[in-house]
Design an enzyme around this catalytic site. Structure first.
Site, PDB file in Angstrom:
ATOM      1  N   ASP A 180      -0.603  -1.532  -8.815  1.00 53.63           N
ATOM      2  CA  ASP A 180       0.543  -0.895  -8.164  1.00 53.63           C
ATOM      3  C   ASP A 180       1.718  -1.855  -8.287  1.00 53.63           C
ATOM      4  O   ASP A 180       1.530  -3.064  -8.473  1.00 53.63           O
ATOM      5  CB  ASP A 180       0.247  -0.595  -6.689  1.00 53.63           C
TER       6      ASP A 180
ATOM      7  N   GLY B  13      -0.436   4.577  -3.700  1.00 53.37           N
ATOM      8  CA  GLY B  13       0.165   5.810  -3.194  1.00 53.37           C
ATOM      9  C   GLY B  13      -0.821   6.694  -2.460  1.00 53.37           C
ATOM     10  O   GLY B  13      -1.953   6.289  -2.167  1.00 53.37           O
ATOM     11  N   GLN B  14      -0.371   7.929  -2.163  1.00 50.35           N
ATOM     12  CA  GLN B  14      -1.193   8.816  -1.325  1.00 50.35           C
ATOM     13  C   GLN B  14      -2.534   9.131  -1.978  1.00 50.35           C
ATOM     14  O   GLN B  14      -3.576   9.034  -1.338  1.00 50.35           O
ATOM     15  CB  GLN B  14      -0.435  10.116  -1.033  1.00 50.35           C
TER      16      GLN B  14
ATOM     17  N   TYR C 226      11.440  17.145 -10.267  1.00 52.22           N
ATOM     18  CA  TYR C 226      10.001  16.878 -10.133  1.00 52.22           C
ATOM     19  C   TYR C 226       9.191  17.872 -10.978  1.00 52.22           C
ATOM     20  O   TYR C 226       8.304  17.488 -11.739  1.00 52.22           O
ATOM     21  CB  TYR C 226       9.621  16.990  -8.657  1.00 52.22           C
TER      22      TYR C 226
ATOM     23  N   GLY D  51      -0.462   3.073  -9.958  1.00 53.59           N
ATOM     24  CA  GLY D  51       0.097   3.691  -8.747  1.00 53.59           C
ATOM     25  C   GLY D  51      -0.980   3.832  -7.687  1.00 53.59           C
ATOM     26  O   GLY D  51      -1.008   4.800  -6.916  1.00 53.59           O
TER      27      GLY D  51
ATOM     28  N   ARG E 213       3.526  -2.629  -5.898  1.00 50.21           N
ATOM     29  CA  ARG E 213       3.479  -3.459  -4.676  1.00 50.21           C
ATOM     30  C   ARG E 213       2.088  -4.039  -4.484  1.00 50.21           C
ATOM     31  O   ARG E 213       1.094  -3.399  -4.825  1.00 50.21           O
ATOM     32  CB  ARG E 213       3.809  -2.609  -3.449  1.00 50.21           C
TER      33      ARG E 213
HETATM   34  N1  SER Z   1       3.308  17.507  -2.606  1.00 53.74           N
HETATM   35  C1  SER Z   1       4.293  17.533  -3.646  1.00 53.74           C
HETATM   36  C2  SER Z   1       5.657  17.641  -3.103  1.00 53.74           C
HETATM   37  O1  SER Z   1       5.814  18.227  -2.052  1.00 53.74           O
HETATM   38  C3  SER Z   1       4.062  18.681  -4.566  1.00 53.74           C
HETATM   39  O2  SER Z   1       3.138  18.363  -5.522  1.00 53.74           O
HETATM   40  O3  SER Z   1       6.564  17.185  -3.703  1.00 53.74           O
END
Ligand code: SER
Length: 319
Positions: free
Chosen positions: A34, A11-12, A140, A8, A36
Site C-alpha cells: 500500500d 483499503g476497504q 469513476y 492497495g 501507506r
Molecule cells: N462503492 C462504490 C462507490 O460508491 C461503487 O463501486 O463509489
C-alpha cells in the site's frame, strides 16, 4: 501454491482480502502493499510500501517475491472522483496500466474490481444484463469501463489471465469505505449504534445493489480459482446479493434498535450518481460460469453488523 501480490491492501477490500487470502494460501505467500504503512497487515505476513503509480517499483516487488497472481485494488471512489476527475483517472488507470504491464512481463494472473458504477442511465435499471450498453456519467465509471475493456484486450492480445467482478456497494465492519456513493449503507450502522439517528445523503427511494464483505471475499477467491475453460466472460462479471433503499435498511435496523430515526440531507452529486446506477443487477452469468451464490441477505447482514460493531464500539445493541 499461489504467490499473491495485493496492491492497495490498506483499503476497504484489501484490508480484509489480505487476511482472508493469507488464511487460504499461507501468510508468507500473500504480499500486501500500500502507499501507506500498515502495521495490521505487516503483523501477519510480508508487507511493503508501494506507490502503484511507479511501474519499476511494482515490477521489483513482483520479481523479488516471485509473484504469480496480482490483485489490483487501487481506486478513488465515485463521489470523491467527481471532485477531482483528472486525479481519479490518473490514479485509477495509472495503477491498472502498471498492473497490466507488470502482469504481462511476469506472466501473472490479474484480478481488478469493477463496479455497478460502470453502468449509466442508458442501461436497463432492473435486472441489468451482463452484456448491455455501458455509458457511465462519472469519471469513476469511465475508469471502470476502460478497465474492463483493457482487461479483455490484454487477455485477447497477450493471453493474459485477467478476471474481474462488478461489485455492488460493499458493506463491512472493519475498514470504512471513503468517498463512495454507497458509503451511507455502512455509516448508517455506526450512527444507529452511536446516536440512534442518521442523516442520509441518498434519497429515500433509490435502490442500489449492496453486498456484505464475506461474500466479496468468497467471490474473489471463487472467480480466481474458477476453471478458465468455463469462463465465457472475464472482465467483468455482474454479481448481486441484495438491493435496498435507505428506507428499507432503516426498517431492518429498527428491528434491533426500535427508536432509530432517519432523516435526509440529500447531496445532489451523490443523488445524480445513485440515480444513474442500476437498481439490481442480473448475475446469472456469474452463477453459470463460476458458481456464484451469495450467502448473506439484508436481515442476516444487519444482525451481524450490529452485533460486531456494538461490541467494538462498546454500546448496547438494543434498548
Ligand atoms: N462503492 C462504490 C462507490 O460508491 C461503487 O463501486 O463509489
Amino acid at each position: 501454491m499461489k504467490r499473491i501480490l495485493i496492491i492497495g491492501a490498506g483499503g476497504q477490500i484489501g484490508s480484509e482480502l489480505t487476511l482472508h487470502l493469507r488464511k487460504i494460501y499461507g501468510d508468507a505467500n500473500v504480499v500486501a502493499t500500500d502507499v501507506r504503512e500498515s502495521q495490521a497487515l505487516a503483523e501477519s505476513g510480508p508487507f511493503e510500501t508501494l506507490d502503484a503509480l511507479n511501474p519499476a517499483a511494482m515490477a521489483s516487488v513482483v520479481e523479488r517475491h516471485r509473484i504469480d497472481s496480482i490483485f489490483n485494488l487501487v481506486a478513488l471512489l465515485s463521489a470523491v472522483g467527481e471532485r477531482n476527475p483528472q486525479l481519479a483517472w490518473n490514479v485509477n488507470i495509472g495503477a491498472l496500466m502498471n498492473s497490466l504491464e507488470v502482469a504481462r512481463q511476469y506472466n501473472c494472473a490479474l484480478f481488478t474490481p469493477s463496479s455497478i458504477g460502470a453502468f449509466g442511465n442508458n442501461a436497463p435499471k432492473y435486472k441489468t444484463p451482463q452484456d448491455t450498453i455501458m455509458q457511465p456519467s462519472t469519471i469513476y465509471g469511465v475508469c471502470k469501463v476502460t478497465g474492463e475493456l483493457l482487461g479483455n484486450y490484454y487477455a485477447h492480445k497477450y493471453g493474459l489471465d485477467t478476471r474481474s467482478i462488478r461489485f455492488p456497494g460493499i458493506i463491512s465492519n472493519m475498514t470504512l469505505p471513503g468517498g463512495g456513493t454507497t458509503d451511507y449503507a455502512v455509516e448508517i450502522y455506526y450512527e444507529a449504534l452511536k446516536n440512534k439517528h442518521y442523516t442520509c445523503a441518498i434519497p429515500k427511494d433509490v435502490y442500489m445493489d449492496m453486498i456484505y464483505m464475506p461474500d466479496v471475499l468468497k467471490a474473489c477467491v471463487d472467480l480466481m480459482e474458477a476453471d478458465p475453460s468455463k469462463l465465457v466472460h472475464r472482465n467483468s462479471f455482474n454479481i448481486a446479493s441484495m438491493s435496498f433503499t435507505p428506507e428499507i435498511i432503516a426498517a431492518e435496523i429498527r428491528k434491533h434498535i426500535p427508536d432509530f430515526t432517519l432523516d435526509y440531507n440529500v447531496d445532489p452529486v451523490k443523488e445524480e450518481i445513485a440515480r444513474g446506477w442500476p437498481d439490481m443487477l442480473d448475475d446469472s452469468c456469474a452463477r453459470e460460469e463460476w458458481g456464484w451464490n451469495p450467502e448473506w441477505n439484508l436481515s442476516r447482514m444487519t444482525e451481524d453488523m450490529l452485533s460486531v460493531l456494538s461490541q467494538r464500539l462498546g454500546v448496547a445493541k438494543t434498548e
